[in-house]
Motif scaffolding. Structure first.
Motif, short mmCIF file in Angstrom:
data_model
loop_
_atom_site.label_atom_id
_atom_site.label_comp_id
_atom_site.label_asym_id
_atom_site.label_seq_id
_atom_site.Cartn_x
_atom_site.Cartn_y
_atom_site.Cartn_z
N HIS A 32 39.43 50.09 44.11
CA HIS A 32 40.96 50.16 43.47
C HIS A 32 42.16 49.72 44.28
N MET A 33 42.10 49.84 45.65
CA MET A 33 42.92 49.15 46.38
C MET A 33 42.93 47.70 46.28
N VAL A 34 41.72 47.36 46.35
CA VAL A 34 41.59 45.55 46.38
C VAL A 34 42.15 45.22 44.91
N ILE A 35 41.89 46.04 43.92
CA ILE A 35 42.42 45.64 42.30
C ILE A 35 43.78 45.65 42.48
N GLN A 36 44.35 46.75 42.75
CA GLN A 36 45.87 47.28 42.64
C GLN A 36 46.58 46.58 43.50
N ASP A 37 46.30 46.76 44.91
CA ASP A 37 47.20 46.24 45.83
C ASP A 37 47.07 44.89 46.53
N CYS A 38 45.78 44.40 46.33
CA CYS A 38 45.48 42.99 46.71
C CYS A 38 45.80 42.11 45.53
N GLY A 39 45.31 42.86 44.57
CA GLY A 39 45.72 42.13 43.05
C GLY A 39 46.94 41.72 42.88
N SER A 40 48.09 42.34 43.50
CA SER A 40 49.21 42.09 43.05
C SER A 40 49.66 40.74 43.53
N CYS A 41 49.09 40.34 44.64
CA CYS A 41 49.37 39.06 45.10
C CYS A 41 48.21 38.03 44.86
N HIS A 42 46.90 38.58 45.11
CA HIS A 42 45.79 37.88 44.73
C HIS A 42 45.48 37.44 43.10
N GLY A 43 45.96 38.26 42.44
CA GLY A 43 45.55 38.35 40.91
C GLY A 43 44.66 39.58 40.82
N LEU A 44 44.69 40.19 39.79
CA LEU A 44 43.78 41.06 39.42
C LEU A 44 42.53 40.93 39.35
N THR A 45 42.16 39.74 38.97
CA THR A 45 40.82 39.28 38.92
C THR A 45 40.64 38.23 40.01
N ARG A 46 41.25 38.30 41.18
CA ARG A 46 41.19 37.72 42.33
C ARG A 46 41.09 36.34 42.41
N LYS A 47 41.75 35.68 41.49
CA LYS A 47 41.66 34.16 41.17
C LYS A 47 42.83 33.71 41.72
N GLY A 48 43.65 34.36 42.40
CA GLY A 48 44.75 33.74 43.12
C GLY A 48 46.10 33.89 42.13
N GLY A 49 47.23 33.98 43.05
CA GLY A 49 48.46 33.99 42.57
C GLY A 49 49.34 33.67 43.76
N LEU A 50 50.39 34.53 44.22
CA LEU A 50 51.07 34.31 45.40
C LEU A 50 50.26 34.08 46.57
N GLY A 51 49.06 34.82 46.78
CA GLY A 51 47.96 34.65 47.71
C GLY A 51 46.70 33.74 47.03
N SER A 52 46.05 33.33 48.00
CA SER A 52 44.81 32.47 47.64
C SER A 52 43.64 33.23 46.89
N PRO A 53 43.02 32.58 46.01
CA PRO A 53 41.85 33.16 45.49
C PRO A 53 40.90 33.76 46.49
N LEU A 54 40.38 35.09 45.88
CA LEU A 54 39.61 35.61 46.81
C LEU A 54 38.09 35.97 46.22
N THR A 55 37.76 35.12 45.21
CA THR A 55 36.19 35.28 44.81
C THR A 55 35.12 34.98 45.83
N PRO A 56 34.16 35.28 45.50
CA PRO A 56 32.82 34.95 46.31
C PRO A 56 33.00 33.41 46.30
N ALA A 57 33.15 32.81 45.26
CA ALA A 57 32.76 31.26 45.62
C ALA A 57 34.06 30.49 46.18
N ALA A 58 35.31 31.00 46.05
CA ALA A 58 36.33 30.39 46.91
C ALA A 58 36.39 30.94 48.39
N LEU A 59 35.70 31.80 48.65
CA LEU A 59 35.30 32.33 50.20
C LEU A 59 34.00 32.08 50.64
N SER A 60 33.44 31.24 49.76
CA SER A 60 31.83 30.87 50.48
C SER A 60 31.91 30.41 51.68
#
Ligand code: HEC
Length: 104
Positions: A32-60
């Motif tokens: 939940h924390m990853v989705i809500q708190d990290c998601g507020s900057c990195h995007g709800l689907t972790r595709k990036g926003g204020l923060g960089s994308p945090l998907t498995p592909a982006a972090l490979s």
């Protein structure tokens, strides 16, 4: 060790994903924390926003230990805050594994 006990130990090892050991209820909270708190900057689907994308592909190219340190200590001079007050090192490693292995 009786044969059946060894079999079930093996089954548990195979079934468990190679992630840091966190009790299931805490893992749910961290997710939940990853989705809500990290998601507020990195995007709800972790595709990036204020923060960089945090998907498995982006972090490979990243190592889980390195990501865990970034999560614990933040990135100086950027909006990425340190999460050490809220997370243990094990939990940060669990989140790092989660980011690397679980597609949003
Ligand atoms: C207030 C905004 C904000 C929040 C909340 C936030 N981040 Fe970040 N994060 C950033 C920014 C901005 C960067 C990029 C820093 C840079 O330019 O290198 C970053 C970078 C990162 C990186 C490094 C990515 C890379 O490609 O090296 C990781 C990993 C990361 N964040 C994880 C998390 C996690 C996990 C959480 C939640 C526990 C989180 N962040 C919450 C803003 C945020």
């Amino acid at each position: 060790m009786p044969r059946f006990a060894m079999m079930s130990t093996l089954a548990a090892l195979v079934a468990a994903p190679a992630m840091a050991e966190i009790p299931a209820p805490r893992a749910t909270e961290l997710e939940h924390m990853v989705i809500q708190d990290c998601g507020s900057c990195h995007g709800l689907t972790r595709k990036g926003g204020l923060g960089s994308p945090l998907t498995p592909a982006a972090l490979s190219h990243a190592e889980p230990e390195g990501l865990a340190l970034i999560i614990l200590d933040g990135v100086p001079e950027t909006a990425m805050p340190p999460w050490r007050p809220l997370l243990t090192e094990e939990e940060a490693l669990w989140i790092a594994d989660y980011l690397l292995k679980v597609d949003p």
